[in-house]
Design an enzyme around this catalytic site. Sequence first.
Site, PDB file in Angstrom:
ATOM      1  N   GLY A  10      66.683  14.144  40.027  1.00 18.52           N
ATOM      2  CA  GLY A  10      65.265  14.010  40.364  1.00 18.52           C
ATOM      3  C   GLY A  10      64.487  13.036  39.491  1.00 18.52           C
ATOM      4  O   GLY A  10      63.490  12.462  39.906  1.00 18.52           O
ATOM      5  N   ASP A  37      58.566  24.176  37.093  1.00 20.20           N
ATOM      6  CA  ASP A  37      57.972  25.243  37.908  1.00 20.20           C
ATOM      7  C   ASP A  37      57.970  26.526  37.064  1.00 20.20           C
ATOM      8  O   ASP A  37      57.032  26.768  36.303  1.00 20.20           O
ATOM      9  CB  ASP A  37      58.809  25.363  39.194  1.00 20.20           C
ATOM     10  CG  ASP A  37      58.284  26.393  40.168  1.00 20.20           C
ATOM     11  OD1 ASP A  37      57.158  26.870  39.975  1.00 20.20           O
ATOM     12  OD2 ASP A  37      58.998  26.732  41.126  1.00 20.20           O
ATOM     13  N   LYS A  50      54.000  22.448  37.916  1.00 18.34           N
ATOM     14  CA  LYS A  50      53.572  23.500  38.853  1.00 18.34           C
ATOM     15  C   LYS A  50      53.336  24.771  38.039  1.00 18.34           C
ATOM     16  O   LYS A  50      54.274  25.542  37.805  1.00 18.34           O
ATOM     17  CB  LYS A  50      54.653  23.702  39.914  1.00 18.34           C
ATOM     18  CG  LYS A  50      54.788  22.489  40.835  1.00 18.34           C
ATOM     19  CD  LYS A  50      56.056  22.506  41.639  1.00 18.34           C
ATOM     20  CE  LYS A  50      55.980  23.418  42.817  1.00 18.34           C
ATOM     21  NZ  LYS A  50      57.185  23.265  43.693  1.00 18.34           N
TER      22      LYS A  50
HETATM   23  P1  5GP Z   1      62.115  25.625  37.187  1.00 17.27           P
HETATM   24  O1  5GP Z   1      63.392  25.980  36.474  1.00 17.27           O
HETATM   25  O2  5GP Z   1      61.030  25.117  36.282  1.00 17.27           O
HETATM   26  O3  5GP Z   1      61.634  26.791  38.046  1.00 17.27           O
HETATM   27  O4  5GP Z   1      62.451  24.538  38.262  1.00 17.27           O
HETATM   28  C1  5GP Z   1      62.650  23.236  37.959  1.00 17.27           C
HETATM   29  C2  5GP Z   1      63.599  22.619  38.965  1.00 17.27           C
HETATM   30  O5  5GP Z   1      63.372  23.133  40.290  1.00 17.27           O
HETATM   31  C3  5GP Z   1      63.330  21.145  39.077  1.00 17.27           C
HETATM   32  O6  5GP Z   1      64.102  20.431  38.149  1.00 17.27           O
HETATM   33  C4  5GP Z   1      63.664  20.850  40.530  1.00 17.27           C
HETATM   34  O7  5GP Z   1      65.058  20.629  40.634  1.00 17.27           O
HETATM   35  C5  5GP Z   1      63.356  22.128  41.252  1.00 17.27           C
HETATM   36  N1  5GP Z   1      62.001  22.111  41.885  1.00 17.27           N
HETATM   37  C6  5GP Z   1      60.916  22.839  41.533  1.00 17.27           C
HETATM   38  N2  5GP Z   1      59.874  22.590  42.354  1.00 17.27           N
HETATM   39  C7  5GP Z   1      60.314  21.661  43.239  1.00 17.27           C
HETATM   40  C8  5GP Z   1      59.685  20.976  44.349  1.00 17.27           C
HETATM   41  O8  5GP Z   1      58.515  21.180  44.698  1.00 17.27           O
HETATM   42  N3  5GP Z   1      60.458  20.075  45.020  1.00 17.27           N
HETATM   43  C9  5GP Z   1      61.757  19.825  44.696  1.00 17.27           C
HETATM   44  N4  5GP Z   1      62.403  18.928  45.432  1.00 17.27           N
HETATM   45  N5  5GP Z   1      62.374  20.450  43.664  1.00 17.27           N
HETATM   46  C10 5GP Z   1      61.663  21.360  42.944  1.00 17.27           C
END
Ligand code: 5GP
Length: 192
Positions: free
Chosen positions: A55, A114, A142
Amino acid sequence: MKTNELVNKYGEMAADIGEIIISEDQIQKRVKEIAEQITADYTGKDPILVGVLKGVLFFMSDLVLQIPIPVEVDFLAVSRYSSEARSKSFVRLLKDLDTPITNRHILFIEDVVDTGLTLNYLLKSLREREPASLEVCVLFNKPKYRLIDIPLKYKGFDLPDRFVVGYGLDHKEKYRNLPFVGLLKAEVLQTP
Ligand code: 5GP
């Protein structure tokens, strides 16, 4: 850009986008501003910018092109298994860094944070290698469902709790090569 212009330019990918929430110009302007801050903070420190594939691809490349001081780049790759509950996510390292980072200044570059679980897992792994410093730069934040509070030294945009694609972010490996960030139409997200 109007929907029909987008479809002319990006074809079937753009037809799947319900709404553009951050334009190409907005992204490029913000990336330049972040690059200026990083340049000011890291001059003379010979930092390593560490990104998470895939990403971070475009963010990392646009960012480093705007940083006119010596920097190294390196990448990690992870796979992330999530269950229905956000808190039950598991991260596995698929590719480690090529470069030793002990006593080096490390700037960790992420596309989106996120819950913070992925970032927390990766930072822990890097911290164990005793870098001289370890800071975080995230393009899309987010905050709504953050489970772990992680200081974000550089941050591009706060996003609502919606699934976004474009500028590196995918849905089933598609849409990464859109230069803006948008929401997919509901019928596209629901397709199995
Ligand atoms: P976390 O571990 O912080 O919940 O999530 C981070 C990972 O989730 C990011 O590196 C990404 O791969 C995925 N992710 C979170 N939100 C989104 C989004 O809105 N779109 C996409 N494509 N991937 C997301």
